[in-house]
Design a protein around this motif. Structure first.
Motif, PDB file in Angstrom:
ATOM      1  N   ILE A  10      17.891  24.232  31.063  1.00  0.00           N
ATOM      2  CA  ILE A  10      16.501  24.254  31.510  1.00  0.00           C
ATOM      3  C   ILE A  10      15.554  24.028  30.341  1.00  0.00           C
ATOM      4  O   ILE A  10      14.679  23.181  30.394  1.00  0.00           O
ATOM      5  CB  ILE A  10      16.178  25.576  32.221  1.00  0.00           C
ATOM      6  CG1 ILE A  10      17.059  25.725  33.453  1.00  0.00           C
ATOM      7  CG2 ILE A  10      14.718  25.632  32.601  1.00  0.00           C
ATOM      8  CD1 ILE A  10      16.957  27.061  34.122  1.00  0.00           C
ATOM      9  N   HIS A  11      15.710  24.794  29.256  1.00  0.00           N
ATOM     10  CA  HIS A  11      14.871  24.599  28.070  1.00  0.00           C
ATOM     11  C   HIS A  11      15.462  25.331  26.877  1.00  0.00           C
ATOM     12  O   HIS A  11      16.341  26.167  27.018  1.00  0.00           O
ATOM     13  CB  HIS A  11      13.424  25.040  28.316  1.00  0.00           C
ATOM     14  CG  HIS A  11      13.273  26.484  28.673  1.00  0.00           C
ATOM     15  ND1 HIS A  11      13.251  27.487  27.739  1.00  0.00           N
ATOM     16  CD2 HIS A  11      13.124  27.095  29.875  1.00  0.00           C
ATOM     17  CE1 HIS A  11      13.097  28.652  28.346  1.00  0.00           C
ATOM     18  NE2 HIS A  11      13.023  28.444  29.642  1.00  0.00           N
ATOM     19  N   GLY A  31      19.329  28.872  20.944  1.00  0.00           N
ATOM     20  CA  GLY A  31      20.046  28.753  22.207  1.00  0.00           C
ATOM     21  C   GLY A  31      19.242  28.035  23.260  1.00  0.00           C
ATOM     22  O   GLY A  31      18.174  27.486  22.987  1.00  0.00           O
ATOM     23  N   TYR A  32      19.778  28.044  24.458  1.00  0.00           N
ATOM     24  CA  TYR A  32      19.163  27.381  25.597  1.00  0.00           C
ATOM     25  C   TYR A  32      19.191  28.306  26.804  1.00  0.00           C
ATOM     26  O   TYR A  32      20.083  29.134  26.939  1.00  0.00           O
ATOM     27  CB  TYR A  32      19.935  26.108  25.969  1.00  0.00           C
ATOM     28  CG  TYR A  32      19.922  25.051  24.910  1.00  0.00           C
ATOM     29  CD1 TYR A  32      18.836  24.180  24.806  1.00  0.00           C
ATOM     30  CD2 TYR A  32      20.966  24.910  24.018  1.00  0.00           C
ATOM     31  CE1 TYR A  32      18.816  23.192  23.828  1.00  0.00           C
ATOM     32  CE2 TYR A  32      20.958  23.933  23.047  1.00  0.00           C
ATOM     33  CZ  TYR A  32      19.877  23.081  22.964  1.00  0.00           C
ATOM     34  OH  TYR A  32      19.851  22.115  22.001  1.00  0.00           O
ATOM     35  N   ARG A  33      18.235  28.122  27.687  1.00  0.00           N
ATOM     36  CA  ARG A  33      18.277  28.760  29.001  1.00  0.00           C
ATOM     37  C   ARG A  33      18.970  27.775  29.926  1.00  0.00           C
ATOM     38  O   ARG A  33      18.698  26.581  29.897  1.00  0.00           O
ATOM     39  CB  ARG A  33      16.848  29.033  29.466  1.00  0.00           C
ATOM     40  CG  ARG A  33      16.675  29.564  30.875  1.00  0.00           C
ATOM     41  CD  ARG A  33      17.159  30.966  31.130  1.00  0.00           C
ATOM     42  NE  ARG A  33      16.856  31.984  30.166  1.00  0.00           N
ATOM     43  CZ  ARG A  33      15.813  32.811  30.187  1.00  0.00           C
ATOM     44  NH1 ARG A  33      14.911  32.718  31.137  1.00  0.00           N
ATOM     45  NH2 ARG A  33      15.668  33.736  29.260  1.00  0.00           N
ATOM     46  N   PHE A  34      19.926  28.258  30.724  1.00  0.00           N
ATOM     47  CA  PHE A  34      20.653  27.384  31.631  1.00  0.00           C
ATOM     48  C   PHE A  34      20.546  27.887  33.062  1.00  0.00           C
ATOM     49  O   PHE A  34      20.200  29.035  33.311  1.00  0.00           O
ATOM     50  CB  PHE A  34      22.124  27.247  31.214  1.00  0.00           C
ATOM     51  CG  PHE A  34      22.928  28.519  31.317  1.00  0.00           C
ATOM     52  CD1 PHE A  34      23.554  28.871  32.504  1.00  0.00           C
ATOM     53  CD2 PHE A  34      23.086  29.344  30.218  1.00  0.00           C
ATOM     54  CE1 PHE A  34      24.308  30.034  32.594  1.00  0.00           C
ATOM     55  CE2 PHE A  34      23.835  30.505  30.297  1.00  0.00           C
ATOM     56  CZ  PHE A  34      24.449  30.854  31.495  1.00  0.00           C
ATOM     57  N   ASP A  70      20.401  32.086  36.437  1.00  0.00           N
ATOM     58  CA  ASP A  70      19.928  31.629  35.136  1.00  0.00           C
ATOM     59  C   ASP A  70      20.530  32.504  34.051  1.00  0.00           C
ATOM     60  O   ASP A  70      20.810  33.683  34.268  1.00  0.00           O
ATOM     61  CB  ASP A  70      18.400  31.715  35.046  1.00  0.00           C
ATOM     62  CG  ASP A  70      17.701  30.741  35.975  1.00  0.00           C
ATOM     63  OD1 ASP A  70      18.360  29.818  36.477  1.00  0.00           O
ATOM     64  OD2 ASP A  70      16.492  30.895  36.194  1.00  0.00           O
ATOM     65  N   GLY A  71      20.703  31.931  32.887  1.00  0.00           N
ATOM     66  CA  GLY A  71      21.246  32.685  31.772  1.00  0.00           C
ATOM     67  C   GLY A  71      20.867  32.050  30.452  1.00  0.00           C
ATOM     68  O   GLY A  71      20.139  31.060  30.405  1.00  0.00           O
ATOM     69  N   ASP A  72      21.354  32.641  29.385  1.00  0.00           N
ATOM     70  CA  ASP A  72      21.139  32.138  28.037  1.00  0.00           C
ATOM     71  C   ASP A  72      22.485  31.812  27.421  1.00  0.00           C
ATOM     72  O   ASP A  72      23.445  32.569  27.551  1.00  0.00           O
ATOM     73  CB  ASP A  72      20.443  33.184  27.152  1.00  0.00           C
ATOM     74  CG  ASP A  72      18.995  33.400  27.519  1.00  0.00           C
ATOM     75  OD1 ASP A  72      18.371  32.458  28.042  1.00  0.00           O
ATOM     76  OD2 ASP A  72      18.482  34.511  27.295  1.00  0.00           O
ATOM     77  N   ILE A  73      22.547  30.668  26.750  1.00  0.00           N
ATOM     78  CA  ILE A  73      23.705  30.316  25.935  1.00  0.00           C
ATOM     79  C   ILE A  73      23.189  30.238  24.508  1.00  0.00           C
ATOM     80  O   ILE A  73      22.180  29.601  24.232  1.00  0.00           O
ATOM     81  CB  ILE A  73      24.398  29.015  26.382  1.00  0.00           C
ATOM     82  CG1 ILE A  73      25.634  28.742  25.516  1.00  0.00           C
ATOM     83  CG2 ILE A  73      23.447  27.842  26.446  1.00  0.00           C
ATOM     84  CD1 ILE A  73      26.583  27.704  26.067  1.00  0.00           C
ATOM     85  N   CYS A  74      23.844  30.972  23.608  1.00  0.00           N
ATOM     86  CA  CYS A  74      23.334  31.148  22.249  1.00  0.00           C
ATOM     87  C   CYS A  74      24.351  30.670  21.222  1.00  0.00           C
ATOM     88  O   CYS A  74      25.550  30.842  21.388  1.00  0.00           O
ATOM     89  CB  CYS A  74      23.029  32.625  21.999  1.00  0.00           C
ATOM     90  SG  CYS A  74      21.831  33.314  23.148  1.00  0.00           S
ATOM     91  N   TRP A  75      23.828  30.116  20.146  1.00  0.00           N
ATOM     92  CA  TRP A  75      24.646  29.621  19.039  1.00  0.00           C
ATOM     93  C   TRP A  75      24.646  30.661  17.938  1.00  0.00           C
ATOM     94  O   TRP A  75      23.597  31.070  17.454  1.00  0.00           O
ATOM     95  CB  TRP A  75      24.079  28.299  18.539  1.00  0.00           C
ATOM     96  CG  TRP A  75      24.813  27.721  17.378  1.00  0.00           C
ATOM     97  CD1 TRP A  75      24.397  27.670  16.078  1.00  0.00           C
ATOM     98  CD2 TRP A  75      26.093  27.097  17.402  1.00  0.00           C
ATOM     99  NE1 TRP A  75      25.335  27.045  15.308  1.00  0.00           N
ATOM    100  CE2 TRP A  75      26.389  26.695  16.098  1.00  0.00           C
ATOM    101  CE3 TRP A  75      27.016  26.858  18.414  1.00  0.00           C
ATOM    102  CZ2 TRP A  75      27.573  26.044  15.777  1.00  0.00           C
ATOM    103  CZ3 TRP A  75      28.196  26.209  18.096  1.00  0.00           C
ATOM    104  CH2 TRP A  75      28.471  25.806  16.787  1.00  0.00           C
TER     105      TRP A  75
END
Length: 95
Positions: free
Chosen positions: A38-39, A53-56, A66-71
């Protein structure tokens, strides 16, 4: 300031934390009808030391979450988590 921001973004892109890499990780872990980024998230909302990270959004059989994927820059790995209260949060790993 712009030069520092550009250098930081270049570092992130070269270190494997692109939108495509995040989406590929999610697709490998979650088998769903649709997975969209998403962003971007600056900083990533994560309990660990993740700074990017990104919101997916995932759609699976009419349900979405919706969730967050983080590096994690120190381990050079992605971690993801659905946001609390999302119907698909049952897919979160049990840490």
């Amino acid at each position: 300031m712009r030069r520092a921001a550009a250098a930081f973004l270049a570092f992130l892109a070269l270190s494997g934390c692109t939108r495509e890499e995040a989406r590929a990780r999610l697709q490998g872990d979650i088998h769903a009808d649709t997975i969209d980024i998403i962003h971007a998230r600056f900083p990533c909302h994560s309990p660990d030391l993740h700074f990017f990270g990104y919101r997916f959004r995932v759609i699976e059989k009419g349900e979405y979450g919706d969730g967050d994927i983080c590096w994690n820059m120190s381990t050079r790995q992605w971690s993801w988590r659905f946001l609390p209260g999302q119907s698909l949060s049952r897919l979160n790993s049990r840490d």
